[in-house]
Design an enzyme around this catalytic site. Structure first.
Site, PDB file in Angstrom:
ATOM      1  N   ASP A   1       6.901   2.981 -24.104  1.00 35.40           N
ATOM      2  CA  ASP A   1       6.537   1.846 -23.260  1.00 35.40           C
ATOM      3  C   ASP A   1       6.204   2.399 -21.886  1.00 35.40           C
ATOM      4  OD1 ASP A   1       6.968  -0.326 -25.087  1.00 35.40           O
ATOM      5  OD2 ASP A   1       9.114   0.015 -24.884  1.00 35.40           O
TER       6      ASP A   1
ATOM      7  N   GLU B   1      13.881  -5.227 -20.148  1.00 32.10           N
ATOM      8  CA  GLU B   1      14.820  -5.933 -19.275  1.00 32.10           C
ATOM      9  C   GLU B   1      16.059  -5.087 -18.998  1.00 32.10           C
ATOM     10  OE1 GLU B   1      12.553  -8.845 -21.887  1.00 32.10           O
ATOM     11  OE2 GLU B   1      13.605  -6.947 -22.211  1.00 32.10           O
TER      12      GLU B   1
ATOM     13  N   CYS C   1      10.909   2.096 -26.958  1.00 29.95           N
ATOM     14  CA  CYS C   1      11.396   0.889 -27.618  1.00 29.95           C
ATOM     15  C   CYS C   1      12.618   1.278 -28.455  1.00 29.95           C
ATOM     16  CB  CYS C   1      10.308   0.309 -28.516  1.00 29.95           C
ATOM     17  SG  CYS C   1      10.896  -1.058 -29.542  1.00 29.95           S
TER      18      CYS C   1
ATOM     19  N   VAL D   1      18.285   6.247  -0.946  1.00 31.77           N
ATOM     20  CA  VAL D   1      17.993   7.145  -2.060  1.00 31.77           C
ATOM     21  C   VAL D   1      16.875   8.109  -1.655  1.00 31.77           C
ATOM     22  CG1 VAL D   1      16.315   5.610  -3.202  1.00 31.77           C
ATOM     23  CG2 VAL D   1      17.597   7.287  -4.550  1.00 31.77           C
TER      24      VAL D   1
END
Length: 166
Positions: free
Chosen positions: A64, A99, A57, A79
C-alpha cells in the site's frame, strides 16, 4: 541576536549526517530521535509531507502506498526529520490496515515528544478502485489543544478534493 544550536544540544542526534545508516524494513519505533524545542513559549506548527510511505496489507501482503501528512505543535521535544524518515521506512514490511498505521504513527510520536497537538493524515493510493484517507489527531487533555483537536476532527475534510487517481 539568535544563536544556532550548540554541540551539547545535538548530542542525541545520531542519524542526521551519518552515511552508515541502515534502512530497516521492519517496524522500528526506537529509531526515532528528538531535539529540544528552543521556542517553547510560542505555539507553531511543524508539518512533514511524506510522499513515499509504504506498508503491507495484513491480509493479502500487497503493498500500500500513501502520502502522509504529520503536523504538530511542539512542546519540549521535537522529532528529528531523518529519524522520522527511517521510522516511516520501517513500515515497509509492516502488515496493518491503513487506519492502524496512522494511529500507530501518531501514538509513537506522542510517546516520543509529548506534543501539545498532533495530527496524522494518510492519503493512500487506490486499490480495488477505492482510496482510503485515515485522519487521526490528539490534543493534550484539559488544555485548549484538546478543544482544538475536537474542532479539527469535526471539521476535517468537509470539502474533499477531486480524486483523479492521485
Amino acid at each position: 541576536m539568535t544563536q544556532g544550536r550548540q554541540k551539547d544540544e545535538l548530542k542525541d542526534i545520531t542519524l542526521l549526517g551519518n552515511q552508515n545508516n541502515t534502512y530497516e524494513f521492519d517496524y522500528r519505533p526506537e529509531v526515532l530521535e528528538t531535539f529540544d524545542n528552543k521556542h517553547q513559549g510560542r505555539d507553531y506548527f511543524v508539518k512533514f509531507n511524506c510522499p513515499e510511505f509504504t506498508s503491507l496489507c495484513p491480509i493479502t501482503g500487497q503493498p500500500d502506498f500513501a502520502t502522509i501528512y504529520i503536523s504538530y505543535i511542539p512542546n519540549i521535544k521535537m522529532v528529528e526529520s531523518k529519524s522520522l524518515k527511517l521510522y516511516l521506512f520501517s513500515f515497509r514490511n509492516h502488515g496493518d490496515f491503513h487506519e492502524d498505521c496512522m494511529n500507530i504513527i501518531m501514538n509513537d510520536l506522542i510517546n516520543l515528544m509529548d506534543p501539545h497537538y498532533i495530527e496524522v493524515w494518510g492519503k493512500f493510493t487506490p486499490r480495488g478502485g477505492i482510496s482510503i484517507d485515515p485522519y487521526t489527531n490528539y490534543g493534550r487533555p484539559d488544555t485548549k489543544y484538546e478543544k482544538m483537536a475536537e474542532h479539527r476532527l469535526m471539521n476535517h475534510d468537509m470539502y474533499p478534493e477531486k480524486i483523479d487517481n492521485r
